[in-house]
Design an enzyme around this catalytic site. Structure first.
Site, PDB file in Angstrom:
ATOM      1  N   PHE A 244      12.761   5.245  11.285  1.00 13.65           N
ATOM      2  CA  PHE A 244      11.453   4.772  10.845  1.00 13.65           C
ATOM      3  C   PHE A 244      10.623   5.976  10.407  1.00 13.65           C
ATOM      4  O   PHE A 244      10.367   6.890  11.186  1.00 13.65           O
ATOM      5  CB  PHE A 244      10.730   3.994  11.943  1.00 13.65           C
ATOM      6  CG  PHE A 244       9.542   3.280  11.389  1.00 13.65           C
ATOM      7  CD1 PHE A 244       9.697   2.117  10.658  1.00 13.65           C
ATOM      8  CD2 PHE A 244       8.265   3.803  11.548  1.00 13.65           C
ATOM      9  CE1 PHE A 244       8.605   1.470  10.099  1.00 13.65           C
ATOM     10  CE2 PHE A 244       7.161   3.163  10.992  1.00 13.65           C
ATOM     11  CZ  PHE A 244       7.337   1.998  10.264  1.00 13.65           C
TER      12      PHE A 244
ATOM     13  N   ARG B 231      -0.743   6.974   6.816  1.00 14.12           N
ATOM     14  CA  ARG B 231      -0.426   7.006   5.384  1.00 14.12           C
ATOM     15  C   ARG B 231      -0.944   8.289   4.744  1.00 14.12           C
ATOM     16  O   ARG B 231      -0.457   8.727   3.715  1.00 14.12           O
ATOM     17  CB  ARG B 231      -1.077   5.821   4.658  1.00 14.12           C
ATOM     18  CG  ARG B 231      -0.541   4.472   5.043  1.00 14.12           C
ATOM     19  CD  ARG B 231      -1.108   3.419   4.094  1.00 14.12           C
ATOM     20  NE  ARG B 231      -0.996   2.069   4.627  1.00 14.12           N
ATOM     21  CZ  ARG B 231       0.079   1.304   4.544  1.00 14.12           C
ATOM     22  NH1 ARG B 231       1.157   1.743   3.942  1.00 14.12           N
ATOM     23  NH2 ARG B 231       0.087   0.094   5.049  1.00 14.12           N
TER      24      ARG B 231
ATOM     25  N   LYS C 299      16.829   4.185   1.728  1.00 11.78           N
ATOM     26  CA  LYS C 299      17.528   4.058   3.029  1.00 11.78           C
ATOM     27  C   LYS C 299      18.774   3.213   2.792  1.00 11.78           C
ATOM     28  O   LYS C 299      18.837   2.040   3.164  1.00 11.78           O
ATOM     29  CB  LYS C 299      16.587   3.314   3.985  1.00 11.78           C
ATOM     30  CG  LYS C 299      16.401   3.932   5.343  1.00 11.78           C
ATOM     31  CD  LYS C 299      15.594   2.995   6.227  1.00 11.78           C
ATOM     32  CE  LYS C 299      14.269   3.533   6.653  1.00 11.78           C
ATOM     33  NZ  LYS C 299      13.543   2.659   7.596  1.00 11.78           N
TER      34      LYS C 299
ATOM     35  N   LYS D 205       0.813  -1.206   0.000  1.00 11.91           N
ATOM     36  CA  LYS D 205       0.000   0.000   0.000  1.00 11.91           C
ATOM     37  C   LYS D 205       0.854   1.268   0.000  1.00 11.91           C
ATOM     38  O   LYS D 205       0.374   2.346  -0.332  1.00 11.91           O
ATOM     39  CB  LYS D 205      -0.896   0.011   1.257  1.00 11.91           C
ATOM     40  CG  LYS D 205      -1.854  -1.154   1.355  1.00 11.91           C
ATOM     41  CD  LYS D 205      -2.586  -1.082   2.727  1.00 11.91           C
ATOM     42  CE  LYS D 205      -3.464  -2.299   2.894  1.00 11.91           C
ATOM     43  NZ  LYS D 205      -4.080  -2.304   4.219  1.00 11.91           N
ATOM     44  N   GLY D 206       2.092   1.125   0.419  1.00 13.70           N
ATOM     45  CA  GLY D 206       2.916   2.294   0.732  1.00 13.70           C
ATOM     46  C   GLY D 206       3.129   3.277  -0.405  1.00 13.70           C
ATOM     47  O   GLY D 206       3.262   4.477  -0.185  1.00 13.70           O
TER      48      GLY D 206
ATOM     49  N   GLU E 191       7.866   2.213  -5.864  1.00  9.21           N
ATOM     50  CA  GLU E 191       7.887   1.838  -4.432  1.00  9.21           C
ATOM     51  C   GLU E 191       7.941   3.096  -3.565  1.00  9.21           C
ATOM     52  O   GLU E 191       8.342   4.162  -4.028  1.00  9.21           O
ATOM     53  CB  GLU E 191       9.142   1.002  -4.153  1.00  9.21           C
ATOM     54  CG  GLU E 191       8.898  -0.445  -3.837  1.00  9.21           C
ATOM     55  CD  GLU E 191       8.213  -0.691  -2.498  1.00  9.21           C
ATOM     56  OE1 GLU E 191       7.345   0.112  -2.083  1.00  9.21           O
ATOM     57  OE2 GLU E 191       8.529  -1.698  -1.859  1.00  9.21           O
ATOM     58  N   ASP E 192       7.563   2.946  -2.311  1.00  4.76           N
ATOM     59  CA  ASP E 192       7.685   4.067  -1.383  1.00  4.76           C
ATOM     60  C   ASP E 192       9.105   4.213  -0.868  1.00  4.76           C
ATOM     61  O   ASP E 192       9.672   5.297  -0.831  1.00  4.76           O
ATOM     62  CB  ASP E 192       6.696   3.917  -0.212  1.00  4.76           C
ATOM     63  CG  ASP E 192       6.773   2.552   0.478  1.00  4.76           C
ATOM     64  OD1 ASP E 192       7.535   1.671   0.019  1.00  4.76           O
ATOM     65  OD2 ASP E 192       6.053   2.358   1.479  1.00  4.76           O
TER      66      ASP E 192
ATOM     67  N   ASP F 249      14.495  -0.233   1.704  1.00  2.00           N
ATOM     68  CA  ASP F 249      15.097  -0.305   3.039  1.00  2.00           C
ATOM     69  C   ASP F 249      16.158  -1.410   2.993  1.00  2.00           C
ATOM     70  O   ASP F 249      17.276  -1.184   2.534  1.00  2.00           O
ATOM     71  CB  ASP F 249      13.958  -0.601   4.022  1.00  2.00           C
ATOM     72  CG  ASP F 249      14.370  -0.577   5.478  1.00  2.00           C
ATOM     73  OD1 ASP F 249      15.567  -0.572   5.764  1.00  2.00           O
ATOM     74  OD2 ASP F 249      13.491  -0.589   6.354  1.00  2.00           O
TER      75      ASP F 249
ATOM     76  N   ASP G 243       3.308   3.881   6.632  1.00  2.00           N
ATOM     77  CA  ASP G 243       2.436   3.747   7.802  1.00  2.00           C
ATOM     78  C   ASP G 243       3.179   3.368   9.064  1.00  2.00           C
ATOM     79  O   ASP G 243       4.299   2.851   9.023  1.00  2.00           O
ATOM     80  CB  ASP G 243       1.378   2.671   7.543  1.00  2.00           C
ATOM     81  CG  ASP G 243       1.987   1.274   7.561  1.00  2.00           C
ATOM     82  OD1 ASP G 243       2.972   1.044   6.834  1.00  2.00           O
ATOM     83  OD2 ASP G 243       1.490   0.420   8.329  1.00  2.00           O
TER      84      ASP G 243
HETATM   85  P1  IMP Z   1      12.565  -3.600   2.294  1.00  2.00           P
HETATM   86  O1  IMP Z   1      12.072  -4.885   1.690  1.00  2.00           O
HETATM   87  O2  IMP Z   1      13.243  -3.839   3.614  1.00  2.00           O
HETATM   88  O3  IMP Z   1      13.410  -2.782   1.347  1.00  2.00           O
HETATM   89  O4  IMP Z   1      11.316  -2.719   2.686  1.00  2.00           O
HETATM   90  C1  IMP Z   1      10.328  -2.454   1.849  1.00  2.00           C
HETATM   91  C2  IMP Z   1       9.030  -2.126   2.550  1.00  2.00           C
HETATM   92  O5  IMP Z   1       9.135  -2.018   3.989  1.00  2.00           O
HETATM   93  C3  IMP Z   1       8.586  -0.784   2.088  1.00  2.00           C
HETATM   94  O6  IMP Z   1       7.829  -0.892   0.910  1.00  2.00           O
HETATM   95  C4  IMP Z   1       7.723  -0.316   3.246  1.00  2.00           C
HETATM   96  O7  IMP Z   1       6.421  -0.810   3.114  1.00  2.00           O
HETATM   97  C5  IMP Z   1       8.358  -0.933   4.457  1.00  2.00           C
HETATM   98  N1  IMP Z   1       9.244   0.037   5.133  1.00  2.00           N
HETATM   99  C6  IMP Z   1      10.588   0.047   5.136  1.00  2.00           C
HETATM  100  N2  IMP Z   1      11.070   1.090   5.847  1.00  2.00           N
HETATM  101  C7  IMP Z   1       9.979   1.753   6.300  1.00  2.00           C
HETATM  102  C8  IMP Z   1       9.810   2.946   7.102  1.00  2.00           C
HETATM  103  O8  IMP Z   1      10.761   3.620   7.528  1.00  2.00           O
HETATM  104  N3  IMP Z   1       8.522   3.303   7.332  1.00  2.00           N
HETATM  105  C9  IMP Z   1       7.446   2.620   6.894  1.00  2.00           C
HETATM  106  N4  IMP Z   1       7.563   1.523   6.147  1.00  2.00           N
HETATM  107  C10 IMP Z   1       8.821   1.088   5.848  1.00  2.00           C
END
Ligand code: IMP
Length: 177
Positions: free
Chosen positions: A152, A165, A131, A42-43, A98-99, A102, A159
């Site tokens: 975070f 959101r 990030k 959803k992000g 993507e939002d 991370d 969210d």
């Molecule tokens: P990754 O797979 O660790 O790169 O993270 C991807 C997903 O984790 C993102 O699409 C977000 O939905 C969630 N996410 C990662 N960091 C944050 C944050 O700081 N705030 C909120 N959601 C996050």
């Protein structure tokens, strides 16, 4: 979480200005082409809808839903495809939206999924936030809006336990232990 303790990292104006810059880059890159945007729910919903409004090529909007967070501020480290039904993307220009990248596990999962299932004309990965210091994979977005510290973040699609959101800005809270 106390909403009043939230610190603003990017204002609405900063976000919208940066999105227009990203759209300009994409309008140059995709000139004369059609694009299938793939918004990761959803992000990325706020970012994707604002970004595509500034794209001037023919765009089709697709939506998929993944999850990796446990709720709160911790990732499960495992990507779940809640709904990943997509049309035939063979020979298409695909722009994944993507939002935030991370750990990079979600981005890697998606890029592997695209590679395994389609021979696209091009696949680009765009994330509003990057990030970089939290990365455990070697994936890098082709486009990103802002590099951010390992905090975070919430708002503008991101969210905290399903909430916030709808904020027009992006703020942060300290990581909980
Ligand atoms: P990754 O797979 O660790 O790169 O993270 C991807 C997903 O984790 C993102 O699409 C977000 O939905 C969630 N996410 C990662 N960091 C944050 C944050 O700081 N705030 C909120 N959601 C996050």
């Amino acid at each position: 979480m106390d909403i009043n303790s939230l610190k603003v990292l990017f204002t609405e104006e900063e976000i919208q200005n940066r999105i227009k810059e990203l759209a300009d880059e994409m309008n140059n890159f995709y000139r004369g082409e059609e694009v299938y945007s793939v918004c990761v729910l959803k992000g990325a919903v706020m970012f994707a809808t604002d970004l595509v409004k500034s794209l001037n090529m023919p765009v089709k909007m697709e939506f998929i839903r993944l999850s990796s967070y446990n709720g709160g501020t911790t990732t499960s480290g495992k990507v779940n495809a809640v709904d990943i039904s997509l049309p035939d993307l063979n020979g298409k220009n695909v722009l994944i939206i993507e939002d935030i990248v991370d750990t990079g596990l979600t981005a890697k999962f998606l890029l592997d999924f695209m590679n395994c299932n389609f021979h696209t004309k091009s696949t680009k990965f765009c994330s509003l936030l990057d990030k970089k210091t939290a990365r455990v994979t070697d994936v890098e977005p082709d486009y990103y809006g802002f590099e951010v510290d390992d905090k975070f973040l919430i708002g503008y699609g991101l969210d905290y336990d399903g909430y916030y959101r709808n904020l027009k800005f992006i703020g942060y809270i300290e990581k909980q232990v």
